[in-house]
Design a protein around this motif. Structure first.
Motif, PDB file in Angstrom:
ATOM      1  N   GLY A  18     -16.731  27.675  -4.623  1.00 51.33           N
ATOM      2  CA  GLY A  18     -16.407  27.753  -5.049  1.00 51.33           C
ATOM      3  C   GLY A  18     -16.397  29.349  -5.829  1.00 51.33           C
ATOM      4  O   GLY A  18     -15.472  30.268  -6.592  1.00 51.33           O
ATOM      5  N   ASP A  21     -13.550  31.145  -5.130  1.00 54.30           N
ATOM      6  CA  ASP A  21     -12.505  30.490  -5.815  1.00 54.30           C
ATOM      7  C   ASP A  21     -12.149  31.494  -7.745  1.00 54.30           C
ATOM      8  O   ASP A  21     -11.117  32.501  -8.026  1.00 54.30           O
ATOM      9  CB  ASP A  21     -12.568  29.625  -6.211  1.00 54.30           C
ATOM     10  CG  ASP A  21     -12.164  28.754  -4.895  1.00 54.30           C
ATOM     11  OD1 ASP A  21     -10.992  28.891  -4.209  1.00 54.30           O
ATOM     12  OD2 ASP A  21     -11.994  27.366  -4.764  1.00 54.30           O
ATOM     13  N   ARG A 297     -18.787  21.755   1.836  1.00 56.50           N
ATOM     14  CA  ARG A 297     -19.781  22.222   2.937  1.00 56.50           C
ATOM     15  C   ARG A 297     -20.294  20.823   3.226  1.00 56.50           C
ATOM     16  O   ARG A 297     -20.845  19.461   2.038  1.00 56.50           O
ATOM     17  CB  ARG A 297     -20.661  22.850   1.735  1.00 56.50           C
ATOM     18  CG  ARG A 297     -19.897  24.711   1.362  1.00 56.50           C
ATOM     19  CD  ARG A 297     -21.250  25.519   0.607  1.00 56.50           C
ATOM     20  NE  ARG A 297     -21.522  25.298  -0.326  1.00 56.50           N
ATOM     21  CZ  ARG A 297     -22.323  25.006  -1.072  1.00 56.50           C
ATOM     22  NH1 ARG A 297     -23.167  24.325  -0.241  1.00 56.50           N
ATOM     23  NH2 ARG A 297     -23.253  24.419  -1.998  1.00 56.50           N
ATOM     24  N   LYS A 302     -24.002  17.605  -1.283  1.00 58.89           N
ATOM     25  CA  LYS A 302     -22.973  17.141  -2.061  1.00 58.89           C
ATOM     26  C   LYS A 302     -22.446  15.683  -1.109  1.00 58.89           C
ATOM     27  O   LYS A 302     -21.269  15.091  -1.249  1.00 58.89           O
ATOM     28  CB  LYS A 302     -21.387  17.836  -0.821  1.00 58.89           C
ATOM     29  CG  LYS A 302     -21.357  19.881  -1.151  1.00 58.89           C
ATOM     30  CD  LYS A 302     -20.486  19.492  -2.272  1.00 58.89           C
ATOM     31  CE  LYS A 302     -20.565  21.376  -2.387  1.00 58.89           C
ATOM     32  NZ  LYS A 302     -20.031  21.139  -3.584  1.00 58.89           N
ATOM     33  N   TYR A 358      -5.187  17.620  -0.634  1.00 58.62           N
ATOM     34  CA  TYR A 358      -5.545  17.791  -1.363  1.00 58.62           C
ATOM     35  C   TYR A 358      -3.676  16.915  -1.954  1.00 58.62           C
ATOM     36  O   TYR A 358      -4.017  16.060  -2.358  1.00 58.62           O
ATOM     37  CB  TYR A 358      -5.835  19.161  -2.016  1.00 58.62           C
ATOM     38  CG  TYR A 358      -6.853  19.639  -2.625  1.00 58.62           C
ATOM     39  CD1 TYR A 358      -8.142  19.004  -2.765  1.00 58.62           C
ATOM     40  CD2 TYR A 358      -7.468  20.600  -1.548  1.00 58.62           C
ATOM     41  CE1 TYR A 358      -9.633  18.858  -2.826  1.00 58.62           C
ATOM     42  CE2 TYR A 358      -8.726  21.900  -1.535  1.00 58.62           C
ATOM     43  CZ  TYR A 358      -9.282  20.394  -2.204  1.00 58.62           C
ATOM     44  OH  TYR A 358     -11.136  21.004  -2.112  1.00 58.62           O
ATOM     45  N   LEU A 375     -15.011  22.161  -8.089  1.00 54.74           N
ATOM     46  CA  LEU A 375     -13.822  22.398  -7.698  1.00 54.74           C
ATOM     47  C   LEU A 375     -12.256  21.236  -7.644  1.00 54.74           C
ATOM     48  O   LEU A 375     -11.981  21.669  -7.691  1.00 54.74           O
ATOM     49  CB  LEU A 375     -13.237  24.237  -7.436  1.00 54.74           C
ATOM     50  CG  LEU A 375     -14.231  25.307  -8.487  1.00 54.74           C
ATOM     51  CD1 LEU A 375     -13.962  26.501  -8.089  1.00 54.74           C
ATOM     52  CD2 LEU A 375     -14.052  25.529 -10.135  1.00 54.74           C
TER      53      LEU A 375
HETATM   54  P1  ADP Z   1     -19.412  24.815  -3.818  1.00 52.15           P
HETATM   55  O1  ADP Z   1     -20.536  24.883  -4.209  1.00 52.15           O
HETATM   56  O2  ADP Z   1     -19.417  24.864  -2.386  1.00 52.15           O
HETATM   57  O3  ADP Z   1     -19.044  26.511  -4.312  1.00 52.15           O
HETATM   58  P2  ADP Z   1     -16.992  23.710  -5.252  1.00 52.15           P
HETATM   59  O4  ADP Z   1     -16.774  22.697  -5.413  1.00 52.15           O
HETATM   60  O5  ADP Z   1     -17.576  25.022  -6.090  1.00 52.15           O
HETATM   61  O6  ADP Z   1     -18.124  24.194  -4.218  1.00 52.15           O
HETATM   62  O7  ADP Z   1     -15.658  25.427  -4.446  1.00 52.15           O
HETATM   63  C1  ADP Z   1     -15.723  24.776  -3.195  1.00 52.15           C
HETATM   64  C2  ADP Z   1     -14.686  25.730  -2.612  1.00 52.15           C
HETATM   65  O8  ADP Z   1     -14.028  25.806  -1.189  1.00 52.15           O
HETATM   66  C3  ADP Z   1     -12.880  24.929  -2.353  1.00 52.15           C
HETATM   67  O9  ADP Z   1     -11.915  25.472  -3.115  1.00 52.15           O
HETATM   68  C4  ADP Z   1     -12.744  24.295  -1.794  1.00 52.15           C
HETATM   69  O10 ADP Z   1     -11.326  23.959  -1.047  1.00 52.15           O
HETATM   70  C5  ADP Z   1     -13.519  24.700  -0.483  1.00 52.15           C
HETATM   71  N1  ADP Z   1     -13.508  24.310   0.897  1.00 52.15           N
HETATM   72  C6  ADP Z   1     -14.934  24.005   1.097  1.00 52.15           C
HETATM   73  N2  ADP Z   1     -15.186  23.527   1.911  1.00 52.15           N
HETATM   74  C7  ADP Z   1     -14.178  23.818   2.577  1.00 52.15           C
HETATM   75  C8  ADP Z   1     -13.329  23.890   4.131  1.00 52.15           C
HETATM   76  N3  ADP Z   1     -14.309  23.688   5.353  1.00 52.15           N
HETATM   77  N4  ADP Z   1     -12.644  24.600   4.567  1.00 52.15           N
HETATM   78  C9  ADP Z   1     -11.709  25.255   3.653  1.00 52.15           C
HETATM   79  N5  ADP Z   1     -11.953  25.289   2.247  1.00 52.15           N
HETATM   80  C10 ADP Z   1     -13.029  24.467   1.481  1.00 52.15           C
END
Ligand code: ADP
Length: 404
Positions: A18, A21, A297, A302, A358, A375
């Motif tokens: 996140g 992002d 992750r 999670k 998604y 997110l």
């Molecule tokens: P985090 O605790 O990992 O920051 P968030 O929900 O805030 O979790 O954000 C996760 C972001 O990373 C999202 O955009 C999600 O789609 C992306 N993401 C997590 N794991 C993967 C993966 N293995 N491949 C692609 N995108 C991932």
């Protein structure tokens, strides 16, 4: 008003979750405000494709000497996004990954991200900004370095994206990074006789935000405070919870080129085509079956262990399950071993495939033990996929219970 936004991750250049992002979405949103100009600063990691993003030197150099060693820095910019300044320093950037590999975090992360913080200070010594916005432990030291070591007058905001990752290093770091020993106290850097970069960010910033109002309250409790709850409580007057958002230009099923058929709220029948494409890509069968998914992750936070227990039952149910993620080896191995005719597991990081998931799924599972904001649930909502979440942190603040 000029803001310098410092982050160790900014999508699409660097993203592990996140932070990447938000590192791109928040400055972009701020720049849509007339009176705000935000410039971001991040490391130019080796993995960033300089050609693809037309990254070029700015002919802007400086050095920082620490314990007699001269550390050179060079700044770059990208035609892809003119609002980012990239910092290159070999120790900080020339690595396979951002923070570590399978054997753990890189041993010199204190120096690496200490250098990032010095680069921020050196830049601010040359360029005028009104606000410095720091994000997570990797930029936490800059709050003190900029104001106390460099004497620069600027307001600082520090955002906690996840309190569990604090950047804790031995107190030798104080000497190695030439930090002020006067600030090695209960009110400053010191944390159980070690140096805590995240705590420093909280201690020395004028304001602190975290990524949802519920998480702002949770981190003040022993359950979610990761031994900093006492400190969070004593800084309560400057801590604010502000819910994250997503970039709805990028996460938008109507314009997502990685989807087999773009759709929006008026053409949800096309979501069915994406479901078919997802089944085809994963080899799963049964268009009539609901698809439950998980993206993220593979770590305790999670709720993956909870998922493991549920998956045992899903095997016998009339439903499909798709998982995309990477993380702890034992979870990767256990999940991979659960693959069967209605469970598909992909270990790894795959941005395009995550968007297929998604778009093509019916339900997205987020059984997180805690979730500062999250997110994935927001992305799922944008893609017309129902998030099933545990009532915690930002999940509580962004998903409305169906009972309500
Ligand atoms: P985090 O605790 O990992 O920051 P968030 O929900 O805030 O979790 O954000 C996760 C972001 O990373 C999202 O955009 C999600 O789609 C992306 N993401 C997590 N794991 C993967 C993966 N293995 N491949 C692609 N995108 C991932």
């Amino acid at each position: 008003m000029k803001i310098l936004f410092a982050s160790s991750e900014i999508f699409p250049f660097a993203k592990t979750g996140g932070l990447g992002d938000v590192g791109s979405a928040l400055p972009k949103a701020l720049n849509q405000e007339k009176k705000i100009k935000t410039l971001s600063i991040m490391p130019l990691y080796r993995s960033i494709d300089r050609q693809k993003y037309a990254i070029e030197p700015l002919n802007y150099h400086f050095t920082k000497t620490l314990c007699g060693i001269v550390h050179p820095f060079e700044l770059y910019h990208s035609k892809y996004d003119e609002n980012i300044v990239f910092v290159y320093n070999e120790t900080l950037c020339d690595r396979e990954a951002f923070y570590g590999d399978k054997s753990g975090d890189y041993a010199d992360n204190a120096l690496r991200f200490g250098l990032f913080c010095y680069a921020i200070a050196e830049y601010l010594a040359r360029e005028k900004f009104d606000i410095l916005h720091l994000n997570d432990w990797q930029s936490g030291l800059a709050a003190n370095i900029v104001k106390k070591i460099y004497g620069i007058e600027i307001k600082t905001v520090f955002t906690i994206h996840n309190l569990a990752y604090q950047g804790i290093f031995t107190k030798q770091t104080m000497t190695d990074l030439e930090l002020n020993w006067d600030d090695f106290t209960f009110l400053g850097y010191e944390f159980y006789d070690a140096v805590n970069f995240l705590k420093a960010g909280i201690a020395f910033s004028d304001a602190v935000t975290t990524v949802s109002p519920t998480y702002a309250r949770e981190i003040a409790t022993a359950e979610h405070g990761y031994l900093l709850d006492y400190f969070i409580n004593s800084n309560q007057d400057k801590i604010h919870g502000i819910l994250n958002g997503i970039d709805v230009d990028y996460f938008n099923p109507a314009h997502d080129s990685s989807l087999s058929k773009p759709y929006d709220v008026t053409s949800m029948d096309k979501k069915e085509s994406n479901k078919k494409a997802l089944l085809k890509a994963t080899g799963l069968k049964g268009e009539e079956k609901a698809i439950f998914s998980f993206v993220g992750r593979l770590v305790e936070q999670k709720g993956v262990d909870m998922l493991l227990r549920a998956l045992v039952h899903l095997k016998d149910m009339n439903a499909n399950f798709i998982l995309l993620g990477s993380g702890e080896t034992w979870l990767e191995e256990t999940l991979s071993a659960m693959e069967c005719e209605n469970i598909y597991v992909k270990i790894g990081y795959d941005e395009d495939f995550s968007k297929h998931i998604y778009a093509g799924s019916d339900f997205l599972m987020m059984p997180s033990v805690y979730e500062p904001c999250g997110l994935n649930q927001m992305i799922a909502l944008k893609y017309g996929t129902l998030p099933i979440v545990r009532e915690t942190g930002g999940l509580k603040d962004s998903v409305v219970d169906f009972h309500d």
